[in-house]
Design a protein around this motif. Structure first.
Motif, PDB file in Angstrom:
ATOM      1  N   GLY A   9       0.812  -1.202   0.000  1.00  9.45           N
ATOM      2  CA  GLY A   9       0.000   0.000   0.000  1.00  9.45           C
ATOM      3  C   GLY A   9       0.848   1.256   0.000  1.00  9.45           C
ATOM      4  N   GLY A  10       0.177   2.393  -0.133  1.00 10.01           N
ATOM      5  CA  GLY A  10       0.897   3.668  -0.117  1.00 10.01           C
ATOM      6  C   GLY A  10       0.014   4.787  -0.601  1.00 10.01           C
ATOM      7  N   LEU A  11       0.656   5.900  -0.859  1.00  9.85           N
ATOM      8  CA  LEU A  11      -0.020   7.099  -1.352  1.00  9.85           C
ATOM      9  C   LEU A  11       0.227   7.213  -2.850  1.00  9.85           C
ATOM     10  CD1 LEU A  11      -1.494   9.822  -0.927  1.00  9.85           C
ATOM     11  CD2 LEU A  11       0.755  10.807  -0.398  1.00  9.85           C
ATOM     12  N   VAL A  12      -0.836   7.379  -3.604  1.00 12.06           N
ATOM     13  CA  VAL A  12      -0.712   7.479  -5.053  1.00 12.06           C
ATOM     14  C   VAL A  12      -1.711   8.496  -5.564  1.00 12.06           C
ATOM     15  CG1 VAL A  12      -2.365   5.598  -5.449  1.00 12.06           C
ATOM     16  CG2 VAL A  12      -0.609   6.088  -7.171  1.00 12.06           C
ATOM     17  N   GLN A  13      -1.390   9.125  -6.664  1.00  8.33           N
ATOM     18  CA  GLN A  13      -2.313  10.082  -7.260  1.00  8.33           C
ATOM     19  C   GLN A  13      -3.396   9.349  -8.050  1.00  8.33           C
ATOM     20  OE1 GLN A  13       0.068  12.833  -9.570  1.00  8.33           O
ATOM     21  NE2 GLN A  13       0.197  14.254  -7.840  1.00  8.33           N
ATOM     22  N   ALA A  14      -4.514   9.995  -8.202  1.00  4.31           N
ATOM     23  CA  ALA A  14      -5.606   9.428  -8.998  1.00  4.31           C
ATOM     24  C   ALA A  14      -5.080   9.093 -10.392  1.00  4.31           C
ATOM     25  CB  ALA A  14      -6.755  10.413  -9.079  1.00  4.31           C
ATOM     26  N   GLY A  15      -5.490   7.926 -10.875  1.00  2.00           N
ATOM     27  CA  GLY A  15      -5.016   7.443 -12.167  1.00  2.00           C
ATOM     28  C   GLY A  15      -3.790   6.558 -12.072  1.00  2.00           C
ATOM     29  N   GLY A  16      -3.180   6.520 -10.901  1.00  2.00           N
ATOM     30  CA  GLY A  16      -1.977   5.723 -10.714  1.00  2.00           C
ATOM     31  C   GLY A  16      -2.274   4.264 -10.434  1.00  2.00           C
ATOM     32  N   SER A  17      -1.204   3.519 -10.159  1.00  2.00           N
ATOM     33  CA  SER A  17      -1.305   2.076  -9.946  1.00  2.00           C
ATOM     34  C   SER A  17      -0.535   1.662  -8.698  1.00  2.00           C
ATOM     35  CB  SER A  17      -0.732   1.313 -11.147  1.00  2.00           C
ATOM     36  OG  SER A  17      -1.434   1.599 -12.336  1.00  2.00           O
ATOM     37  N   LEU A  18      -0.987   0.585  -8.114  1.00  4.34           N
ATOM     38  CA  LEU A  18      -0.295  -0.074  -7.011  1.00  4.34           C
ATOM     39  C   LEU A  18      -0.490  -1.572  -7.159  1.00  4.34           C
ATOM     40  CD1 LEU A  18      -1.270   2.022  -3.842  1.00  4.34           C
ATOM     41  CD2 LEU A  18       1.019   1.836  -4.835  1.00  4.34           C
ATOM     42  N   ARG A  19       0.460  -2.341  -6.648  1.00  3.42           N
ATOM     43  CA  ARG A  19       0.288  -3.788  -6.568  1.00  3.42           C
ATOM     44  C   ARG A  19       0.433  -4.221  -5.122  1.00  3.42           C
ATOM     45  NH1 ARG A  19       3.379  -9.059  -9.116  1.00  3.42           N
ATOM     46  NH2 ARG A  19       4.979  -8.531  -7.565  1.00  3.42           N
ATOM     47  N   LEU A  20      -0.627  -4.796  -4.619  1.00  2.00           N
ATOM     48  CA  LEU A  20      -0.624  -5.310  -3.253  1.00  2.00           C
ATOM     49  C   LEU A  20      -0.227  -6.780  -3.252  1.00  2.00           C
ATOM     50  CD1 LEU A  20      -3.949  -3.771  -1.885  1.00  2.00           C
ATOM     51  CD2 LEU A  20      -1.675  -2.727  -2.058  1.00  2.00           C
ATOM     52  N   SER A  21       0.442  -7.167  -2.180  1.00  4.95           N
ATOM     53  CA  SER A  21       0.834  -8.563  -2.009  1.00  4.95           C
ATOM     54  C   SER A  21       0.301  -9.092  -0.694  1.00  4.95           C
ATOM     55  CB  SER A  21       2.356  -8.705  -2.021  1.00  4.95           C
ATOM     56  OG  SER A  21       2.912  -8.299  -3.248  1.00  4.95           O
TER      57      SER A  21
END
Length: 118
Positions: A9-21
């Protein structure tokens, strides 16, 4: 008993991506269903996506086309790829599994915080 640890997890701007494990301390090969859930601020926990032992997936409508759940049984890890993130995706994300008797395999852990800024 299997333990699950969420990360990514983390902080991301709208439109961005993250990958959770979601890393399991033991084998997840035999676990019937593995899933990701989330709890937005001030709201109840809700289903994000599930994946069966055979690889079939289910998504909550608002996540379809943006999120992808996958499981790597060899690594005992379940992933959630999140694309096109929106501020309303802000939540604590949890993983859990359901056994063949319909029971949760673990208690709810700390989860991983995802914050999407506008």
């Amino acid at each position: 008993q299997v333990q699950l640890v969420e990360s990514g997890g983390g902080l991301v701007q709208a439109g961005g991506s993250l990958r959770l494990s979601c890393a399991a301390s033991g084998s997840i090969f035999s676990i019937n269903i593995m899933g990701w859930y989330r709890q937005p601020p001030g709201k109840q926990r809700e289903l994000v996506a599930r994946i069966t032992r055979g690889g079939s997936t289910t998504y909550t409508n608002s996540m379809k086309g943006r999120f992808t759940i996958s499981r790597d049984n060899a690594k005992n890890t379940v992933y959630l790829q999140m694309n096109s993130l929106k501020p309303e995706d802000t939540a604590v994300y949890f993983c859990n599994g359901i056994d063949d008797r319909g029971r949760w395999i673990v208690g709810w852990g700390q989860g991983t915080q995802v914050t999407v800024s506008s």
